[in-house]
Design an enzyme around this catalytic site. Structure first.
Site, PDB file in Angstrom:
ATOM      1  N   GLY A 307       0.796  -1.217   0.000  1.00 22.28           N
ATOM      2  CA  GLY A 307       0.000   0.000   0.000  1.00 22.28           C
ATOM      3  C   GLY A 307       0.830   1.269   0.000  1.00 22.28           C
ATOM      4  CB  ALA A 309       1.546   6.148   3.972  1.00 24.16           C
ATOM      5  CG  ASP A 458       6.861  -6.803  10.385  1.00 20.37           C
ATOM      6  OD1 ASP A 458       8.074  -7.053  10.262  1.00 20.37           O
ATOM      7  OD2 ASP A 458       6.182  -6.318   9.469  1.00 20.37           O
ATOM      8  CG  ASN A 463       6.279  -1.548  10.880  1.00 21.09           C
ATOM      9  OD1 ASN A 463       5.895  -0.858   9.939  1.00 21.09           O
ATOM     10  ND2 ASN A 463       6.335  -2.869  10.813  1.00 21.09           N
TER      11      ASN A 463
END
Length: 612
Positions: A307, A309, A458, A463
C-alpha cells in the site's frame, strides 16, 4: 673291444656313450613313472581332468577347495595407477549390493520412415471413420438454453420446455425495478435492456413475474422494511437522479454492482468488514480525502509492498488494495479476512488509550491512534495520482503506478494520526533520546501484553514513528494498575502496522499464520531483521496461534542492535557498553513485561517506584 673274465669267458664291452645317447637316457629316465610327484606350475592353476593327468588322485579321494566368491564389481576396471590407499580395494558393503547384470543396450534412435519411391502410386489416408464420427456429432442436437418469449417464467432447453425458477436478479436490476415501482412513469432504459438481453417491451411482463417469485418478493420486502440499508441508499440515489437520467444513475452504481453478491452474504468477510467500518457500501476515495484535506495539499509520505501512505491535514491515510486479481507490486493482493483482523487489532489497541473515560488497569498511548476505517472503491483521485508522481520523481518509487488499478478495485483506508517520521529516517541527537525510545517501546509492549497477550511480530525500524514534542516532558503508562511515568526527553514514540501481530481479544485470537509465507524466513544471513524472523520461528516452533511473548523481547534486541550499528548519535564508550550489557540481559527475559523492569529502563522512571 673284448675282455677275458676269471673263468676264461670272453665278453665284449659296450662302446663309450656319445652325447646323443646321454640325452636319450635322461629323457628315458624322466618318462619312467614315479610314486609321488609334485607338479611345479608357473602359470594360473587350471582344473585337471583324469584324461589329461593319469597320475593325479581321484576327485573323490581329495576334496577340492572351494573357490572364493569375489564381491567386486565385475564390470569395474580397477586402475593400477591409483594411489596405494585405494588401489585394488573395493568396499564389501558396496560390492555386495551391486547388481551383477550386463548393462542393457540403449535403444537405437529410430530412423526416418522410408522414403516413398518415385513413380509409384501411394494411396491417400482413409478418414471415413473420422468423417462418420463428426457427422454423428453434427447431427446431434445440442442443449441450448435461452429465455423463452412465449411463456413467462420458463426456459427453453432443447426442444423440451420445463418450468424453472428464475435466478436471482443482479443488484442493479433490483434497484431499478424498485425505483420503477415507486414511480411508474419512469421510461425503460436501454442499459437495463442490455442487462436483460431482451427487448424493452417485455419489462412489464417481467415485473409481473417478479411479483410471482418468492425470492424476489423477499428481496423487495427487505427494501420496504429497511432491512437492507444498502438497497435503500442506492434506490434513493436513483430517485435523486430522476427517471430521465436513469442510465447515469445506473452508471454510478456500476462500481458496487460487482460486489452485490457479497453484500447479501452476512457471513462473508467483505460484508463483515463493511459492517465493522459502519458502511453499507464502499465509498469513493475522492469523497474520503476531501473530508480530511480541506484546503491543504495531499502529500505522499511513504509506501510499502501492499500500500501507500498519504498525509492529509493532521492525519495519515494508508491505502491498501485488496480482493483484486491484479498483482500489487508483484504480490498477490490481501484478502478481506486479513484486513478484517488488522482492523479489529487496531480498534482493540485504541482501547489502551483510555478514551471515553473508560478506566482500565492497562493504559498507554504508544500504539498509533486509528481515527477511522473506510472501504473504498474506484479509481485513484487525480490529487492522489499527482502526489504519488511527485514522490516517484523525488524518491524513485518501487511500487506500481496507481493508474494500473481497474475501476472496480477495492481499497481499505486506515485514517490514523500523524505519528511523525519512521526511525530509519529520524535523526537521534544523543544517548538520552535513544534510551527513551527503548523504554517507551518496551513499556508499550508490556502494557499490550498484559491486556491482550499482544505480540507485534514485525517491529522493525520502519514501523516505529518518532516525533518531537516540547509539550510533554513525561509520559504515563499503566501496567496492571501501577502507574509508570517515563521521561521522554522531548520524543514521542508511536508503533504502527499490525499486519503480522497476534492478539487475544477475549472472544477470539487474532493472528496471521506466518508458516504460509516461508519466504519471510529466507532473508539474507547476518541481516538483523531477517535473523529476527528466523528466531521468532524457533521460539514459536512455527505455531503462530499460540502466545509467545518472547517474540517482543526479540524485537527489543533488534532495536538495540539497530542503535549500535545503524544509528549515529552523540554517545560515549560507556553508553555503548550499557547498550551491549542490556542486549545480553534481554536474552534472559521471556516477555516485555519482564524486560521493562531492567535497570536500564527503570532509571528513566520518575515519580513512581515500579517495583513497589
Amino acid at each position: 673291444m673284448s675282455t677275458t673274465t676269471a673263468d676264461g669267458t670272453e665278453t665284449s664291452n659296450p662302446p663309450p656313450p656319445t652325447s646323443l645317447d646321454l640325452w636319450s637316457q635322461i629323457v628315458a629316465d624322466e618318462n619312467q613313472p614315479q610314486g609321488n610327484q609334485i607338479d611345479v606350475v608357473f602359470r594360473r592353476r587350471k582344473p585337471r581332468s583324469e584324461s589329461n593327468n593319469s597320475n593325479s588322485l581321484h576327485s573323490d579321494e581329495v576334496p577340492r577347495r572351494p573357490s572364493r566368491v569375489s564381491f567386486a564389481d565385475p564390470n569395474k576396471r580397477i586402475s593400477w595407477k591409483r594411489s596405494l590407499s585405494t588401489r585394488g580395494r573395493v568396499s564389501i558393503a558396496v560390492g555386495a549390493s551391486m547388481v551383477y547384470q550386463p548393462e542393457l543396450k540403449k535403444d537405437k534412435r529410430k530412423g526416418k520412415p522410408p522414403a516413398i519411391p518415385k513413380g509409384k502410386d501411394v494411396k491417400s489416408p482413409n478418414f471415413d471413420k473420422e468423417r462418420l464420427y463428426f457427422q454423428e456429432v453434427d447431427a446431434f442436437e445440442l442443449m441450448e438454453e435461452s429465455p423463452s418469449p412465449k411463456k413467462v417464467g420458463t426456459w427453453i432447453v432443447g426442444n423440451n420446455t420445463e418450468e424453472v425458477q428464475l435466478p436471482s436478479l443482479c443488484s442493479r436490476l433490483e434497484r431499478w425495478l424498485h425505483s420503477r415501482r415507486l414511480n411508474p412513469r419512469c421510461r425503460p432504459s436501454s442499459t437495463l435492456s442490455k442487462i436483460l438481453d431482451t427487448p424493452t417491451m417485455n419489462l412489464e411482463v417481467r415485473l409481473r413475474s417478479l411479483d410471482q417469485s418468492g425470492l424476489s418478493n423477499s428481496q423487495l420486502s427487505n427494501f420496504k422494511s429497511g432491512e437492507s440499508k444498502r438497497s435503500l441508499n442506492n434506490v434513493s440515489l436513483i430517485e435523486s437522479e430522476g427517471c430521465e437520467d436513469i442510465e447515469a444513475g445506473v452508471k454510478k452504481l456500476s462500481l458496487t454492482s460487482t460486489t452485490s453478491s457479497i453484500y447479501d452474504d452476512q457471513n462473508n468477510p467483505f460484508s463483515v468488514l463493511l459492517e465493522i467500518c459502519g458502511q453499507s457500501a464502499p465509498s469513493m476515495l475522492q469523497d474520503l480525502f476531501s473530508r480530511y484535506s480541506g484546503s491543504e495539499t495531499v502529500v505522499k509520505v511513504g509506501e510499502g509492498t501492499y500500500g501507500e501512505a498519504f498525509k492529509v491535514g493532521n492525519c495519515v491515510c494508508k491505502i491498501v488494495p485488496f480482493d483484486g486479481d491484479l498483482r500489487v507490486n508483484g504480490e498477490v493482493q490481501k484478502k478481506s479476512e486479513e484486513l478484517l483482523e488488522e482492523v479489529l487489532l487496531s480498534k482493540t489497541l485504541n482501547q489502551l488509550r483510555g478514551s471515553d473515560g473508560v478506566s482500565s488497569n492497562n493504559l498507554c498511548r504508544t500504539f498509533i491512534e486509528s481515527k477511522e476505517f473506510r472501504v473504498c472503491q474506484g479509481l485513484y483521485d487525480e490529487v492522489l495520482v499527482r502526489a504519488w508522481e511527485e514522490w516517484d520523481h523525488k524518491h524513485n518509487s518501487e511500487n506500481d503506478h496507481p493508474n494500473e488499478f481497474p475501476e472496480q478495485q477495492c481499497y481499505m483506508v486506515f485514517v490514523q494520526q500523524h505519528g511523525g517520521k519512521d526511525l530509519e529516517g529520524f535523526v537521534l541527537l544523543n544517548f538520552d533520546e535513544a534510551r527513551t525510545l527503548l523504554v517507551q517501546v518496551a513499556a508499550g509492549l508490556a502494557v499490550a501484553e498484559s491486556a491482550f497477550e499482544f505480540e507485534h511480530r514485525d517491529l522493525h525500524w520502519g514501523n516505529i514513528l518518532v516525533s518531537r514534542s516540547d509539550d510533554s516532558a513525561t509520559l504515563q503508562f499503566t501496567l496492571d494498575g501501577k502507574n509508570l511515568v517515563v521521561e521522554t526527553y522531548g520524543l514521542i514514540i508511536s508503533i504502527i502496522d499490525f499486519t503480522l501481530s497476534r492478539m487475544n481479544t477475549g472472544d477470539s485470537i487474532l493472528y496471521l499464520d506466518l508458516s504460509a509465507d516461508p519466504d519471510l524466513f529466507k532473508g539474507p544471513k547476518g541481516d538483523k531483521q531477517s535473523e529476527t524472523y528466523r528466531k521468532m520461528k524457533e521460539v514459536t516452533e512455527d505455531w503462530w496461534e499460540g502466545s509467545s511473548p518472547k517474540t517482543n523481547v526479540l524485537w527489543l534486541v533488534y532495536l538495540v542492535d539497530i542503535l549500535l550499528t545503524k544509528k549515529t548519535f552523540e554517545r560515549s564508550s560507556k553508553d555503548e557498553r550499557d547498550l551491549r550489557s542490556l542486549k545480553k540481559r534481554l536474552d534472559k527475559y521471556n516477555s516485555a513485561k519482564e524486560a521493562v523492569f531492567d535497570p536500564f529502563f527503570t532509571e528513566l522512571f520518575v515519580e513512581s517506584n515500579p517495583m513497589a
